[in-house]
Design an enzyme around this catalytic site. Structure first.
Site, short mmCIF file in Angstrom:
data_model
loop_
_atom_site.label_atom_id
_atom_site.label_comp_id
_atom_site.label_asym_id
_atom_site.label_seq_id
_atom_site.Cartn_x
_atom_site.Cartn_y
_atom_site.Cartn_z
N ASN A 78 0.72 -1.12 -0.06
CA ASN A 78 -0.04 -0.12 -0.01
C ASN A 78 0.87 1.18 -0.06
O ASN A 78 1.76 1.29 0.69
CB ASN A 78 -0.89 0.04 1.32
N ASP A 85 -6.82 6.44 -9.45
CA ASP A 85 -8.10 6.43 -9.00
C ASP A 85 -8.63 7.89 -8.45
O ASP A 85 -7.93 8.25 -7.49
CB ASP A 85 -8.57 5.37 -7.81
N LYS A 119 -15.93 11.00 -5.15
CA LYS A 119 -16.86 11.47 -4.13
C LYS A 119 -15.96 12.29 -3.00
O LYS A 119 -15.13 12.02 -2.61
CB LYS A 119 -17.54 10.21 -3.37
N ASP A 134 -6.60 11.19 -17.33
CA ASP A 134 -7.59 11.56 -18.20
C ASP A 134 -8.86 12.30 -17.47
O ASP A 134 -9.77 12.80 -18.18
CB ASP A 134 -7.97 10.44 -19.36
N THR A 175 0.68 4.34 -20.56
CA THR A 175 0.38 3.26 -19.81
C THR A 175 -0.81 2.35 -20.67
O THR A 175 -1.38 2.75 -21.69
CB THR A 175 -0.24 3.63 -18.38
N GLU A 176 -1.14 1.26 -20.03
CA GLU A 176 -2.31 0.54 -20.74
C GLU A 176 -3.61 1.41 -20.60
O GLU A 176 -4.45 1.47 -21.89
CB GLU A 176 -2.68 -0.97 -19.94
N GLU A 209 -3.69 4.72 -20.66
CA GLU A 209 -3.58 5.82 -21.56
C GLU A 209 -3.68 5.36 -22.96
O GLU A 209 -4.27 6.12 -23.74
CB GLU A 209 -2.11 6.36 -21.38
#
Length: 216
Positions: free
Chosen positions: A96, A118, A122, A154, A191-192, A194
């Site tokens: 982590n 991520d 919220k 993004d 990245t994947e 992206e």
């Protein structure tokens, strides 16, 4: 992000301790011994399936890279890439991000990459965002003086939030692009996520920030 459970992932991770380092706390302040050189250390937090960190390690053999990923079912994909390419300047950690200060000593890391983190949109989840002030304080502990964060996403909302968070913390903005793939930026490694988002025509946001010098 919905993850497909891979019950065999833990066993596979344990089978490759030379690539995914077990008990990384024991190497705090000693990561150059792991790599066998004094090259700068760059880490990616949320390395996902490992495309970015693998390609960076291949392109920059003079830099030591460490990819950090929380989810076992994801990091095994990065492990597969490392097994295939056997890069001496790349290691992986299944931890982590909150544990960073237990794994790295003060000033041990030169640069941090945050790619498509991520967004936790919220408000009640704000503290989970990797650009929240508590994470910025954590990064400051392990980064060299004037250490850098390179950030791509993004998600416009997360990007705007992060710019404000960086500014309020006192970080210095050294590069910003509001549409990376239509800019003159050279040397971008995708990245994947992206690749997926860019193929859909989504705008990619990128910035570089650094901590102000503590030297007087």
């Amino acid at each position: 992000m919905r993850l497909r459970n891979k019950p065999w992932a833990k066993e596979k991770i344990a089978a490759y301790p030379q690539y995914i380092i077990p008990n990384p706390e024991q190497y705090k302040g000693r990561w150059h011994e792991v790599f066998g050189n004094e090259n700068p250390i760059h880490i990616e937090i949320g390395t996902g399936k490992g495309k970015f960190i693998t390609e960076m390690a291949k392109a920059n053999p003079h830099v030591n890279y460490i990819g950090i990923e929380l989810y076992e079912s994801v990091i095994v994909s990065a492990l597969d890439k490392l097994i295939e390419h056997n890069l001496p300047n790349l290691k992986l950690l299944n931890i982590n991000a909150k544990e960073l200060a237990n794994v790295f000593a003060m000033g041990e890391v030169a640069r941090i990459y945050l790619n498509f983190s991520d967004p936790w949109p919220k408000k009640r989840h704000e503290k989970r965002r990797l650009t929240y002030r508590s994470f910025l304080a954590l990064y400051e502990q392990i980064l060299v003086d004037e250490g850098e964060i390179h950030f791509k996403t993004d998600n416009q909302g997360l990007f705007e939030y992060s710019l404000v968070s960086f500014s309020q913390y006192g970080l210095l903005l050294t590069f910003v692009s509001l549409d990376l793939h239509r800019s003159d930026f050279v040397g971008n490694i995708m990245t994947e996520y992206e690749e997926k988002f860019a193929a859909k025509g989504n705008r990619i946001y990128r910035c570089e920030v650094k901590y102000p010098s503590k030297k007087r």
